[in-house]
Design an enzyme around this catalytic site. Structure first.
Site, PDB file in Angstrom:
ATOM      1  N   ILE A  42       0.820  -1.206   0.000  1.00  0.00           N
ATOM      2  CA  ILE A  42       0.000   0.000   0.000  1.00  0.00           C
ATOM      3  C   ILE A  42       0.858   1.262   0.000  1.00  0.00           C
ATOM      4  CG2 ILE A  42      -0.177   0.196   2.521  1.00  0.00           C
ATOM      5  CD1 ILE A  42      -3.199   0.879   2.029  1.00  0.00           C
ATOM      6  N   LYS A  43       2.113   1.153   0.389  1.00  0.00           N
ATOM      7  CA  LYS A  43       2.982   2.319   0.509  1.00  0.00           C
ATOM      8  C   LYS A  43       3.300   2.966  -0.842  1.00  0.00           C
ATOM      9  CE  LYS A  43       3.671   1.965   5.027  1.00  0.00           C
ATOM     10  NZ  LYS A  43       3.270   2.997   5.980  1.00  0.00           N
TER      11      LYS A  43
END
Length: 453
Positions: A42-43
């Protein structure tokens, strides 16, 4: 239609229903599979957002150096963007991070500096302090500062939150995410609560982190801080991206429960997710009593399992930490699988031929030799053959004259690996006292039968 570069593939990750792990739990439980992003976490979302905002603000200039303290995933997102945009990357990380994460960052050309975990953030050796020092020392550098850079939260407010709202057709009732920098839960939570203030936002924390107690009491308690294994969630300080007003409650998950659930997600749902994902799902299951039949829960699966092959997906690593019960066969379980088979022994005073005839009749190739109830040696078919070839007159001799060293003794807890190492060409069995104190023998055949059975 094609994408102009890999950064355009970030986002629009799938929402998948959990079916097996969640049996018996009320409501619909969905996971947002962020491993579908190009950096497998998700980063990627906030990494690109931070870079683009820094470019617009003139903080990051062409040919510059991106510096960040990262557990690996943010670094991956930054490194991928740096490749496309032409920046150099230097990352600091902690020695508790998996080797796979560090190797992945280096694969994209980043320089990685590993710092000790068990020091205060203010300590000059900490990965926070080292990254700040490098920003001061290196010309034309910019520190992303994912913990306090509010572009992190904004990325999820603009992207992840709207995706979840649309994918659930506005039916979401609960949002669950591990809390590290706080950007994901704060950005998504703020967006969702603007759409429906009744949506519950639950943060998953780790033992050794300050978040839960701070939320509940307003007290930053340093006594809450101690080293822990779970990666990517929890902190020993309060990042600006953690919006405690958006988060309704925190739930702590043990290192063991996080690690084992990480594996369960793969084995029972076919989703290869990372350590913080295991913590998030485990935390949700701990909160199951708060769910109703009409609940629609979305849990973030933050990153990919490939970054934890040497840890959560490694049986030996788990056993060393007491997380995994040793399920390997032991002498006791081998005997149990075989059933009750009385041991055959040869008395030391009986003749060689008498012993051989016993072995032939019972179709056994080796036999312990006893004297006054004590094991004093062993004899095999090969021992008898060699003895008679050298001296046929030994046919009537006492078998004790040709016996060799006894089979090794093991106890009931001895593992199959240890037993196997004791059995070889010159030693084809081991002896053990069973639970009733009776002598038993374990042969190569018994081991093979136990494994195959």
């Amino acid at each position: 239609m094609w994408h102009n570069n890999i950064l355009e593939t970030i986002g629009n990750t799938p929402l998948v229903k959990l079916n097996t792990i969640t049996k018996g739990i009320r409501g619909t439980l969905l996971v947002k599979v962020e491993t579908a992003n190009p950096g497998n976490s998700i980063k990627d979302r906030m990494a690109v957002k931070m870079i683009e905002d820094a470019e617009k603000a003139g903080l990051l200039k062409p040919g510059g150096t991106i510096i960040e303290g990262t557990s690996g995933n943010t670094g991956m997102g930054l490194a991928i963007a740096a490749v496309i945009k032409g920046y150099r990357c230097i990352f600091t990380t902690t020695d508790k991070q998996s080797k796979e994460k560090i190797d992945a960052l280096r694969a994209f050309g980043a320089e990685v500096i590993v710092c000790p975990t068990n020091v205060d953030p203010e300590d000059p050796r900490s990965y926070y302090s080292v990254s700040s020092r490098l920003e001061r020392e290196i010309p034309n550098s910019w520190k992303a500062n994912q913990y306090d850079n509010l572009s992190n939260t904004q990325a999820h407010y603009e992207q992840t939150g709207p995706e979840i709202w649309e994918q659930t057709e506005g039916k979401i009732t609960h949002f669950v995410a591990g809390v590290g920098t706080g950007g994901t839960i704060s950005g998504v939570g703020r967006y969702l609560k603007e759409k429906n203030p009744n949506i519950q936002v639950w943060g998953i924390d780790s033992y050794g982190s300050v978040f839960k107690k701070y939320k509940e009491t307003g007290v930053f308690d340093k006594d809450e801080i101690y080293p822990y294994i779970t990666e990517g969630i929890g902190e020993d300080f309060l990042p600006k991206n953690v919006d405690f007003d958006v988060i309704d409650l925190f739930e702590k998950v043990t290192d063991k429960d996080a690690a084992l659930m990480t594996r369960e997600i793969a084995r029972k749902e076919g989703i290869f997710a990372g350590n913080s994902s295991g913590a998030a799902v485990a935390g949700l299951l701990q909160l199951r009593d708060k769910l109703t039949d009409d609940a629609v829960v979305v849990v973030i699966l933050h990153d990919h399992g490939s970054r934890y092959m040497g840890k959560m997906y490694n049986d030996d690593w788990l056993r060393e930490r007491g997380f995994l019960k040793d399920e390997k066969l032991t002498a006791q379980s081998i005997l149990k699988k075989r059933g009750n088979v009385p041991i055959v022994t040869a008395d030391a005073e009986q003749s060689v031929m008498e012993t051989f005839n016993t072995m032939k009749t019972l179709n056994i190739s080796q036999i312990p030799v006893t004297q006054h109830g004590m094991v004093v040696g062993k004899v095999t078919e090969a021992d008898i053959l060699h003895a008679l070839l050298e001296n046929p007159g030994l046919r009537s001799a006492q078998v004790v004259e040709i016996c060799t060293s006894p089979f090794p003794f093991v106890d009931l807890r001895t593992s199959i690996d240890k037993i196997s190492s004791l059995i070889h060409q010159d030693n084809q069995a081991v002896l053990v006292e069973d639970e009733s104190g009776e002598l038993a023998i374990i042969t190569q055949y018994d081991i093979i039968n136990a494994i195959s059975g």
